[in-house]
Design an enzyme around this catalytic site. Sequence first.
Site, short mmCIF file in Angstrom:
data_model
loop_
_atom_site.label_atom_id
_atom_site.label_comp_id
_atom_site.label_asym_id
_atom_site.label_seq_id
_atom_site.Cartn_x
_atom_site.Cartn_y
_atom_site.Cartn_z
N TYR A 1 54.72 55.56 34.07
CA TYR A 1 55.14 56.94 34.31
C TYR A 1 56.37 57.30 33.48
CZ TYR A 1 52.06 55.76 38.07
OH TYR A 1 50.98 55.31 38.77
N TYR B 1 47.04 56.62 47.84
CA TYR B 1 47.14 56.24 46.42
C TYR B 1 46.07 55.18 46.14
CZ TYR B 1 48.63 54.45 41.95
OH TYR B 1 48.65 54.06 40.63
N ASP C 1 40.44 50.50 50.80
CA ASP C 1 41.21 50.03 49.66
C ASP C 1 42.35 49.15 50.18
OD1 ASP C 1 42.97 49.65 47.59
OD2 ASP C 1 42.95 51.73 46.90
N LYS D 1 45.98 42.92 43.26
CA LYS D 1 47.39 42.55 43.39
C LYS D 1 47.60 41.08 43.79
CE LYS D 1 49.20 47.20 44.26
NZ LYS D 1 50.18 47.41 43.22
#
Length: 457
Positions: free
Chosen positions: A45, A177, A278, A307
């Site tokens: 970002y 997210y 998720d 992850k």
Amino acid sequence: MPEPSTPAGAPPRGTLPPGASPADAQPGAVEELLALDRRHVWHPYGPMPGRSTPFVVESASGVRLRLAEPVYGHRELVDGMASWWSAVHGYGHPVLDAAAHAQLDRMSHVMFGGLTHEPAVRLAARLAGMTPGDLEHVFLSDSGSVAVEVAVKMCLQHWRSLGRPAKRRLMTWRGGYHGDTWQPMSVCDPEGGMHHLWSGALPRQVFADAPPSGFDAAPDEDYLAHLHETVARHAHELAAVVVEPVVQGAGGMRFHSPAYVRALREACDEHGVLLVLDEIATGFGRTGRLFAAEHAGVTPDVLCLGKALTGGYLSMAATVCTPRVAEGISRGTVPVLAHGPTFMGNPLAAAVAGASLDLLLSGDWQGNVRRIGEGLRTGLAPAAALPGVTEVNVLGAIGVVRLDHEVDVPAATRAAARAGVWLRPFRDAVYVMPPYLTDDEDVARIAAAVCAAAEEG
Ligand SMILES: Cc1ncc(COP(=O)(O)O)c(C=O)c1O
């Protein structure tokens, strides 16, 4: 992980190059690296050219990041972030290092089309065995976002193959997210996910309100009805509901009652919609259960993992589905799952993931997560009295201090570094999810740094 493009706000720096000890400092080496970084390297970002001054990490060991030069007198920072939820065993773990070296000696990669290999097969069987219910078919990909793309593709293809192509939209709740590629972005929180930037380009999905906060809060009957009603109203066009169970991570760091996950399961069953959970952030013990879905006693149709799958060593993710989803796909005119990335099933990542799961399951992860949670609860309690702090929450080995304003990220990062800790706050939250082997002293140190960051940020 969405975060502002503000600089880390590094303090005045010395001159140690990466890999050097203070004894062999070469004036200007770190400056040169940072100048190249600003000129050539996109950071998450971030703008181009870069405007921030990140800390330069030369190595990492245990729960400590070793910097190329000291910040506020600290050459090492205790890691409160586990590299965005992934490094659950810390850094340079001998078991994971050995697994990586051994696999490197055999092969680091071979294609997965027409070939297979033991690390991926054993890993898939392992995941099928440890995930809830009848989740048993595993697609190994390269990152969390891709795992979500694959989950969406599985669901859409399932319905197409069954002659229901109109079922192609997704439903989610606000505040989520799911990654930065296209389909995951479409189910991220519309404001936090900056949907306005992509209006007309992103697929338009169905959004329910954000779940009321509080893991232990009594379920809100009106909200339960809202979830049921939203699924029912859109069922004819919904391929799947996609949500993060129990913890909404990078969308805002909020916890909610498992009852809402159960309600989604019931509504999906009742109205013929698939449920995708998720667990890329929550999987592998972070919330106190091996998978957050277990808090709700729910088996999704598709589960996304990533992850911590490789203990944060290498990029690998998994999309695991039930036989029902796979059978649906198999009935189509194209009876195969239309996906096959180059690095699918990467042997090196799969071998490390296998070792990471061995390490997790053979150790007392549950005791460690509980212990860290208790340490965070004690250590973060003083934050509640700080001006501007609206709430302090701990679940499993996750601690969150919420402010009534956007965190001043450079100021908060500096405050944490002064306390010898690496933190990366975002939006209105100063949060931590340390590696599971973080000892009590370091947990206390991390919590003190969060308090300092919350005070200055
Ligand atoms: C819940 C969730 N899903 C998906 C992703 C995307 O994973 P990746 O960054 O590996 O693409 C993330 C990353 O933060 C996440 O927290």
